[in-house]
Write an enzyme that holds these catalytic residues in place. Structure first.
Site, PDB file in Angstrom:
ATOM      1  N   ASP A   1      -9.607   5.885  27.441  1.00 30.00           N
ATOM      2  CA  ASP A   1     -10.362   5.198  28.441  1.00 30.00           C
ATOM      3  C   ASP A   1     -11.305   3.932  28.032  1.00 30.00           C
ATOM      4  O   ASP A   1     -12.332   3.746  28.576  1.00 30.00           O
ATOM      5  CB  ASP A   1     -11.129   6.211  29.231  1.00 30.00           C
ATOM      6  CG  ASP A   1     -11.610   5.528  30.362  1.00 30.00           C
ATOM      7  OD1 ASP A   1     -11.048   4.973  31.115  1.00 30.00           O
ATOM      8  OD2 ASP A   1     -12.800   6.332  31.030  1.00 30.00           O
TER       9      ASP A   1
ATOM     10  N   CYS B   1      -3.223  16.725  48.760  1.00 27.07           N
ATOM     11  CA  CYS B   1      -4.408  15.853  48.513  1.00 27.07           C
ATOM     12  C   CYS B   1      -4.908  14.726  49.629  1.00 27.07           C
ATOM     13  O   CYS B   1      -6.028  14.551  49.642  1.00 27.07           O
ATOM     14  CB  CYS B   1      -3.965  14.864  47.077  1.00 27.07           C
ATOM     15  SG  CYS B   1      -2.560  14.011  47.253  1.00 27.07           S
TER      16      CYS B   1
ATOM     17  N   CYS C   1     -16.083  13.524  42.470  1.00 22.63           N
ATOM     18  CA  CYS C   1     -15.370  14.520  43.380  1.00 22.63           C
ATOM     19  C   CYS C   1     -13.966  14.952  42.938  1.00 22.63           C
ATOM     20  O   CYS C   1     -13.442  14.213  42.349  1.00 22.63           O
ATOM     21  CB  CYS C   1     -14.984  13.673  44.975  1.00 22.63           C
ATOM     22  SG  CYS C   1     -14.197  14.131  46.282  1.00 22.63           S
TER      23      CYS C   1
HETATM   24 FE1  SF4 Z   1       0.913  17.341  46.562  1.00 22.34          FE
HETATM   25 FE2  SF4 Z   1      -0.284  16.999  44.144  1.00 22.34          FE
HETATM   26 FE3  SF4 Z   1       1.516  15.079  44.692  1.00 22.34          FE
HETATM   27 FE4  SF4 Z   1      -0.884  15.101  46.004  1.00 22.34          FE
HETATM   28  S1  SF4 Z   1      -0.486  15.025  44.010  1.00 22.34           S
HETATM   29  S2  SF4 Z   1       1.039  14.976  47.200  1.00 22.34           S
HETATM   30  S3  SF4 Z   1      -1.568  17.587  45.866  1.00 22.34           S
HETATM   31  S4  SF4 Z   1       1.927  17.147  44.474  1.00 22.34           S
END
Ligand code: SF4
Length: 387
Positions: free
Chosen positions: A145, A205, A252
């Site tokens: 990073d 997500c 978060c």
């Molecule tokens: Fe699903 Fe993980 Fe893809 Fe988000 S990143 S859509 S939580 S599989």
């Protein structure tokens, strides 16, 4: 000496790659993959993302654009990029802090010692081993990073995982809980195969994001994201996002913790990545009272120290407003005399959430009479003018 071109990669280079991978795994990296030294797929999206203001006030992200999309510009003679991942999946009980309003939620990545230092040290040890193994000096560079580099797209290019709808690197073996680092090699080694995108119809997500920042999949603009507001910027947090912050005082993890691929990993057993005392689930009241000295002592080994005490206490003022208990309101009253206007201004907002209490309304009126700072007065004016 010029690096060998990729078309010259031989059986020997394949064997050397596997030897380096085994050594890296032995040295504490959990996942290792190799990318070619070319711009990663979809690098052209950077322009559109910057044009949409995706970087917020992180002006440094808009600089060195040519270098950022083309890793070869970071090191003359770059022939292979080795990408390493370290699992930092937390114990699931650590994530329950979100349901404890008197505590401050600190992102899982910042609850342990600073991963930048841990990964850098391991990469340096690997680089030393490689020179011994080769029997001569090796031109290479190590990044954690620390360079203008599209780190997640490069990791996806290496096959370590894919960039999910939450914009994180998702690994089939570790889910979204991987710290990433890169070892730029002047050795030409065969690249690993890319991992296809396995997100499919999943939207977890997107549904979990408290601010709706992932409504458009694969497209996260920093100014919509609480991690940006609580860590990366000194600006006042937009009013529209403050209730959604809840008790999040540093980062978060909501879009990370719900990813179904996390179940293929397990909480990290790495002794250096265990939560640090005091930094796991700190009391908001205690955080609000930290002095520069106590802040430095408490977070001396944590990434939290990088963004500093004032940003943290700005966030704490919002969290206290969201908590709203008698103790929280009393502390917000104290923060009206904090030495920094950013904290005072957010304390005003926190109190404003409870201005139906007569004592709170009076405290705000008193602050309105004595406050001299322009920004804090703006926050007060919203609540006090014309009352
Ligand atoms: Fe699903 Fe993980 Fe893809 Fe988000 S990143 S859509 S939580 S599989």
């Amino acid at each position: 000496m010029l690096p060998i071109s990729h078309t010259q990669c031989t059986h020997q280079s394949h064997e050397l790659k596997e030897e380096i991978r085994s050594k890296a795994l032995e040295m504490g990296f959990d996942s290792v993959a190799f990318a070619p030294p070319t711009p990663p797929p979809h690098h052209e999206c950077l322009d559109a993302w910057l044009a949409a203001g995706g970087h917020g006030d992180m002006a440094w992200m808009a600089r060195n654009q040519e270098r950022r999309v083309d890793p070869a510009q970071l090191m003359p003679g770059l022939a292979t990029i080795m990408v390493v991942g370290v699992n930092y999946q937390p114990d699931p009980t650590l994530l329950t802090t979100l349901h404890k309003p008197a505590k401050g939620y600190i992102s899982a990545y910042a609850r342990n010692k600073d991963y930048h230092d841990i990964l850098k040290k391991r990469l340096k040890a690997l680089a030393q081993w490689l020179e011994k193994r080769l029997g001569h000096a090796h031109e290479g560079r190590l990044f954690v990073d620390t360079a203008p580099l599209l780190e997640r797209p490069v990791a996806a290019h290496s096959g370590l995982g894919w960039q999910g709808k939450n914009s994180m690197l998702v690994s089939r073996h570790y889910g979204c809980w991987l710290f990433l680092g890169e070892f730029f090699l002047s050795l030409a080694l065969p690249a690993d195969a890319c991992e296809p995108d396995h997100c499919g119809q999943c939207r977890r997500c997107q549904q979990a994001c408290p601010t709706g920042a992932l409504d458009r999949p694969y497209w996260l603009l920093a100014p919509d994201c609480l991690a940006y507001w609580t860590i990366e910027t000194d600006l006042p947090i937009p009013h529209a996002l403050r209730r959604a912050m809840g008790n999040r005082v540093y980062g978060c993890d909501d879009c990370v913790m719900v990813c179904p691929f996390n179940r293929f990993g397990a909480p990290t057993q790495d002794p250096l990545l265990q939560p640090q005392d005091g930094g796991q689930e700190p009391d908001l009241l205690m955080l609000a009272q930290l002095t520069e000295e106590t802040f430095r002592s408490m977070f001396r080994q944590s990434p939290v120290k990088r963004s500093g005490r004032i940003r943290l206490q700005r966030n704490v003022a919002v969290a206290l407003g969201n908590w709203g208990s008698a103790e929280a309101i009393a502390m917000l009253n104290q923060l009206l005399t904090h030495e920094h206007p950013l904290v005072r201004g957010h304390a005003v907002w926190g109190l404003g959430e409870h201005r139906h209490h007569i004592a709170v309304a009076e405290a705000l009126q008193q602050a309105w009479r004595v406050e001299a700072d322009g920004y804090v007065r703006q926050e007060l004016a919203r609540l006090c003018q014309g009352v």
